[in-house]
Design a protein around this motif. Structure first.
Motif, PDB file in Angstrom:
ATOM      1  N   UNK A   1       0.697  -1.062  -0.059  1.00 32.89           N
ATOM      2  CA  UNK A   1      -0.116   0.089   0.189  1.00 32.89           C
ATOM      3  C   UNK A   1       0.719   1.453  -0.124  1.00 32.89           C
ATOM      4  N   UNK A   2       0.383   2.296  -0.735  1.00 27.40           N
ATOM      5  CA  UNK A   2       1.102   3.638  -0.622  1.00 27.40           C
ATOM      6  C   UNK A   2       0.324   4.718  -0.431  1.00 27.40           C
ATOM      7  N   UNK A   3       0.446   5.523   0.637  1.00 27.36           N
ATOM      8  CA  UNK A   3      -0.048   6.522   0.994  1.00 27.36           C
ATOM      9  C   UNK A   3       0.295   7.934   0.306  1.00 27.36           C
ATOM     10  N   UNK A   4      -0.455   8.635  -0.154  1.00 25.08           N
ATOM     11  CA  UNK A   4      -0.491  10.045  -0.875  1.00 25.08           C
ATOM     12  C   UNK A   4      -0.878  11.233  -0.213  1.00 25.08           C
ATOM     13  N   UNK A   5      -0.276  12.057   0.288  1.00 29.41           N
ATOM     14  CA  UNK A   5      -0.737  13.282   0.941  1.00 29.41           C
ATOM     15  C   UNK A   5      -0.368  14.571   0.439  1.00 29.41           C
ATOM     16  N   UNK A   6      -1.283  15.323   0.270  1.00 27.17           N
ATOM     17  CA  UNK A   6      -1.229  16.412  -0.542  1.00 27.17           C
ATOM     18  C   UNK A   6      -1.927  17.569   0.366  1.00 27.17           C
ATOM     19  N   UNK A   7      -1.342  18.846   0.445  1.00 25.75           N
ATOM     20  CA  UNK A   7      -1.721  19.829   0.963  1.00 25.75           C
ATOM     21  C   UNK A   7      -1.672  21.138   0.161  1.00 25.75           C
ATOM     22  N   UNK A   8      -2.901  21.943   0.081  1.00 24.82           N
ATOM     23  CA  UNK A   8      -3.100  23.158  -0.889  1.00 24.82           C
ATOM     24  C   UNK A   8      -3.026  24.449  -0.093  1.00 24.82           C
ATOM     25  N   UNK A   9      -2.124  25.371  -0.261  1.00 24.66           N
ATOM     26  CA  UNK A   9      -2.286  26.721   0.234  1.00 24.66           C
ATOM     27  C   UNK A   9      -2.801  27.582  -0.599  1.00 24.66           C
ATOM     28  N   UNK A  10      -4.064  28.125  -0.646  1.00 27.03           N
ATOM     29  CA  UNK A  10      -4.683  28.544  -1.736  1.00 27.03           C
ATOM     30  C   UNK A  10      -4.093  30.179  -1.652  1.00 27.03           C
ATOM     31  N   UNK A  11      -4.419  30.738  -2.920  1.00 28.87           N
ATOM     32  CA  UNK A  11      -3.896  32.186  -3.183  1.00 28.87           C
ATOM     33  C   UNK A  11      -4.957  33.119  -2.495  1.00 28.87           C
ATOM     34  N   UNK A  12      -4.671  34.197  -1.825  1.00 29.38           N
ATOM     35  CA  UNK A  12      -5.469  34.903  -1.092  1.00 29.38           C
ATOM     36  C   UNK A  12      -6.843  35.429  -1.782  1.00 29.38           C
ATOM     37  N   UNK A  13      -6.496  35.400  -3.095  1.00 34.48           N
ATOM     38  CA  UNK A  13      -7.852  35.735  -3.902  1.00 34.48           C
ATOM     39  C   UNK A  13      -8.840  34.759  -4.188  1.00 34.48           C
ATOM     40  N   UNK A  14      -8.416  33.776  -3.910  1.00 36.45           N
ATOM     41  CA  UNK A  14      -9.247  32.326  -4.132  1.00 36.45           C
ATOM     42  C   UNK A  14     -10.650  32.402  -3.054  1.00 36.45           C
ATOM     43  N   UNK A  15     -11.743  32.463  -4.041  1.00 33.87           N
ATOM     44  CA  UNK A  15     -12.677  32.652  -3.171  1.00 33.87           C
ATOM     45  C   UNK A  15     -13.471  31.491  -2.526  1.00 33.87           C
ATOM     46  N   UNK A  16     -14.168  31.522  -1.623  1.00 36.66           N
ATOM     47  CA  UNK A  16     -14.870  30.157  -0.842  1.00 36.66           C
ATOM     48  C   UNK A  16     -15.488  29.317  -1.915  1.00 36.66           C
ATOM     49  N   UNK A  17     -16.094  29.988  -2.831  1.00 43.20           N
ATOM     50  CA  UNK A  17     -16.836  29.228  -3.829  1.00 43.20           C
ATOM     51  C   UNK A  17     -15.851  28.310  -4.632  1.00 43.20           C
ATOM     52  N   UNK A  18     -14.572  28.874  -5.162  1.00 47.16           N
ATOM     53  CA  UNK A  18     -13.547  28.170  -5.896  1.00 47.16           C
ATOM     54  C   UNK A  18     -12.956  27.195  -4.837  1.00 47.16           C
ATOM     55  N   UNK A  19     -12.649  27.628  -3.317  1.00 45.40           N
ATOM     56  CA  UNK A  19     -11.934  26.465  -2.631  1.00 45.40           C
ATOM     57  C   UNK A  19     -13.066  25.266  -2.608  1.00 45.40           C
ATOM     58  N   UNK A  20     -14.315  25.516  -2.397  1.00 46.68           N
ATOM     59  CA  UNK A  20     -15.338  24.462  -2.056  1.00 46.68           C
ATOM     60  C   UNK A  20     -15.566  23.428  -3.467  1.00 46.68           C
ATOM     61  N   UNK A  21     -15.353  24.220  -4.613  1.00 44.40           N
ATOM     62  CA  UNK A  21     -15.386  23.729  -5.827  1.00 44.40           C
ATOM     63  C   UNK A  21     -14.444  22.729  -6.061  1.00 44.40           C
ATOM     64  N   UNK A  22     -13.087  23.139  -5.658  1.00 47.04           N
ATOM     65  CA  UNK A  22     -12.093  22.321  -5.742  1.00 47.04           C
ATOM     66  C   UNK A  22     -11.870  21.188  -5.066  1.00 47.04           C
ATOM     67  N   UNK A  23     -12.420  21.474  -3.896  1.00 46.18           N
ATOM     68  CA  UNK A  23     -12.612  19.942  -2.995  1.00 46.18           C
ATOM     69  C   UNK A  23     -13.529  19.108  -3.497  1.00 46.18           C
ATOM     70  N   UNK A  24     -14.880  19.559  -3.966  1.00 44.63           N
ATOM     71  CA  UNK A  24     -15.911  18.698  -4.488  1.00 44.63           C
ATOM     72  C   UNK A  24     -15.315  17.912  -5.929  1.00 44.63           C
ATOM     73  N   UNK A  25     -14.392  18.711  -6.499  1.00 45.43           N
ATOM     74  CA  UNK A  25     -13.877  17.951  -7.731  1.00 45.43           C
ATOM     75  C   UNK A  25     -12.867  17.097  -7.337  1.00 45.43           C
ATOM     76  N   UNK A  26     -12.082  17.500  -6.222  1.00 44.04           N
ATOM     77  CA  UNK A  26     -11.193  16.471  -5.818  1.00 44.04           C
ATOM     78  C   UNK A  26     -11.773  15.128  -5.379  1.00 44.04           C
ATOM     79  N   UNK A  27     -12.804  15.311  -4.461  1.00 38.08           N
ATOM     80  CA  UNK A  27     -13.789  14.220  -4.204  1.00 38.08           C
ATOM     81  C   UNK A  27     -14.453  13.378  -4.952  1.00 38.08           C
ATOM     82  N   UNK A  28     -14.761  13.986  -6.451  1.00 37.70           N
ATOM     83  CA  UNK A  28     -15.233  13.354  -7.600  1.00 37.70           C
ATOM     84  C   UNK A  28     -14.388  12.263  -8.111  1.00 37.70           C
ATOM     85  N   UNK A  29     -13.077  12.613  -7.962  1.00 37.70           N
ATOM     86  CA  UNK A  29     -12.103  11.413  -8.449  1.00 37.70           C
ATOM     87  C   UNK A  29     -12.026  10.481  -7.379  1.00 37.70           C
TER      88      UNK A  29
END
Length: 93
Positions: A1-29
């Motif tokens: 088994x292999x564990x893959x860990x990623x952390x994202x530090x969003x740009x200050x201008x990234x809106x909450x909608x963009x952040x939520x959309x990114x998380x939803x798209x990640x969950x979608x895969x």
């Protein structure tokens, strides 16, 4: 088994909608071949060293991780993460 860990530090201008959309798209895969477990979430501590979103994926093996990295459903989500982020860190073990 292999564990893959990623952390994202969003740009200050990234809106909450963009952040939520990114998380939803990640969950979608989360059901791509070779994935044994998949977790994505928003940081709740908000300390100075915190990143905004975390991703932890357990893969069957290295071949599954390699397939995920180039999968046509993953590539645009990874690109979105790069566009929204000032910094991305990852570790695979």
């Amino acid at each position: 088994m292999l564990t893959h860990v990623v952390s994202f530090k969003y740009k200050a201008g990234a809106t909450e909608a963009q952040r939520s959309d990114h998380r939803a798209k990640l969950q979608g895969i989360s059901a791509l071949a070779g994935i044994l477990d998949f977790k994505v979430g928003e940081d709740v501590v908000h300390s100075p060293r915190s990143y905004d979103t975390g991703l932890v994926v357990q893969f069957r093996d290295r071949a599954a991780l390699d397939g995920y990295a180039t999968h046509p459903r993953h590539v645009p989500v990874a690109q979105l993460g790069r566009e929204l982020s000032d910094a991305i860190v990852a570790v695979d073990f």
